[in-house]
Design an enzyme around this catalytic site. Structure first.
Site, PDB file in Angstrom:
ATOM      1  N   HIS A  55       0.819  -1.222   0.000  1.00 35.17           N
ATOM      2  CA  HIS A  55       0.000   0.000   0.000  1.00 35.17           C
ATOM      3  C   HIS A  55       0.846   1.263   0.000  1.00 35.17           C
ATOM      4  CE1 HIS A  55      -2.929   2.973   1.191  1.00 35.17           C
ATOM      5  NE2 HIS A  55      -2.454   3.072   2.420  1.00 35.17           N
ATOM      6  N   TYR A  56       2.013   1.220   0.664  1.00 32.39           N
ATOM      7  CA  TYR A  56       2.825   2.412   0.853  1.00 32.39           C
ATOM      8  C   TYR A  56       3.526   2.817  -0.452  1.00 32.39           C
ATOM      9  CZ  TYR A  56       2.304   0.990   5.758  1.00 32.39           C
ATOM     10  OH  TYR A  56       1.809   0.603   6.973  1.00 32.39           O
ATOM     11  N   GLY A  57       2.926   3.757  -1.138  1.00 33.58           N
ATOM     12  CA  GLY A  57       3.516   4.244  -2.381  1.00 33.58           C
ATOM     13  C   GLY A  57       3.397   3.269  -3.525  1.00 33.58           C
TER      14      GLY A  57
END
Length: 311
Positions: A55-57
């Site tokens: 999900h992160y970036g």
């Protein structure tokens, strides 16, 4: 830096962890050199636990963390990521990610955290992960959410070793207190993340919380800003600072084995590593309880609230 065992597994986490969300360009671009320097500084500070997610970036955080750790001794550190969100091609890209990360949306997330998916996660995903754990492919399994009630169910009803409540056991929100007992009853563990509640608790006595700062990924409501300022005043009266107290606070709970902080660059890593050494007197927690600024049932174990230093 001291390490603590995760549940009944052999996985040990340093008591301070590196949250790689922000090096995935959360809210703003983090230059690649800054991300690499942040991981290197964390290693120098003794941090050996690194957490991220697809999900992160849209995968950027995972790639950057992997590149930074690739040359380091693999047996010395622990990494964690999240299952349940696949990255698939985005058939209708608009040019920028819509989830708050400063990245292109050539990929999109295929995910669902609704209550309807509790059965699927508990009865399908967790048994599959438990099988991988039994095979030695992974060392421990768990779940992370922005709430704690369902995490308690994971602890009680699945093979989870550890849970990660984001922002739910902080100086501004102790709602996880209602659910953390499940970990202790079952001999399982808790990793505390989101200790600054997206930034509102990250400013010291010289730079007080202000309007426009983030709280739980949104602009902080005025009442939250006011409460953060009150807590900051009490911290100063006890000879410490708001962010130092925010980092030390989770150590009041016996089930919490690690505090993981999102850190964007070398300066933030060095600051947070230094903050964990600052003295946080026992009397601070009692004073905050007496003033009604934290819940009256916040525990204060002897020897754990004295400072933010990891054992």
């Amino acid at each position: 830096m001291g390490r603590r065992k995760t549940g009944n597994t052999t996985v040990e986490l340093t008591e301070l962890g590196f949250g790689a969300c922000v090096i995935g360009n959360l809210y703003e671009v983090t230059p690649a050199k800054d991300a690499a320097a942040a991981v290197e500084a964390a290693w120098t500070a003794g941090i050996r636990y690194f957490d991220t997610a697809p999900h992160y970036g849209l995968g950027l955080s995972e790639r950057r963390r992997g590149a930074a750790l690739r040359h380091l001794p693999r047996a010395e550190y622990v990494v964690s990521a999240k299952a349940g969100r696949l990255l698939v091609p985005d058939e209708q890209p608009r040019g920028v990610d819509s989830e708050g990360f400063a990245v292109r949306d050539d990929l999109r997330r295929q995910w669902d955290f609704s209550r309807d998916h509790w059965r699927q996660a508990a009865e399908e995903a967790m048994p599959a992960l438990a099988e991988l754990r039994a095979q030695g492919v992974i060392g421990a399994i768990g779940a992370g959410m922005n709430q704690s009630a369902m995490l308690a169910r994971f602890l009680r009803e699945t093979a989870a070793d550890v849970v990660m409540p984001a922002g739910r056991y902080t100086l501004l929100d102790q709602s996880a207190l209602d659910d953390l007992p499940a970990a202790r009853e079952l001999g399982k563990s808790v990793v505390a993340v989101g200790m600054f509640n997206s930034g509102l608790l990250s400013h010291d006595s010289h730079d007080r919380p202000t309007e426009g700062m983030k709280y739980d990924y949104r602009e902080a409501p005025p009442e939250r800003v006011a409460r953060a300022r009150e807590i900051a005043e009490v911290c100063v009266a006890h000879g410490t600072s708001l962010p130092a107290a925010a980092i030390a606070f989770p150590r009041t709970h016996p089930s919490i084995i690690n505090v993981t902080l999102g850190m964007r660059n070398l300066e933030q890593v060095e600051r947070n590593a230094e903050l964990r050494h600052r003295p946080v007197p026992d009397g601070l927690w009692a004073d905050l309880r007496a003033r009604g600024l934290i819940r009256a049932d916040v525990p204060a174990r002897a020897g754990r609230g004295r400072s933010a230093r990891c054992r």
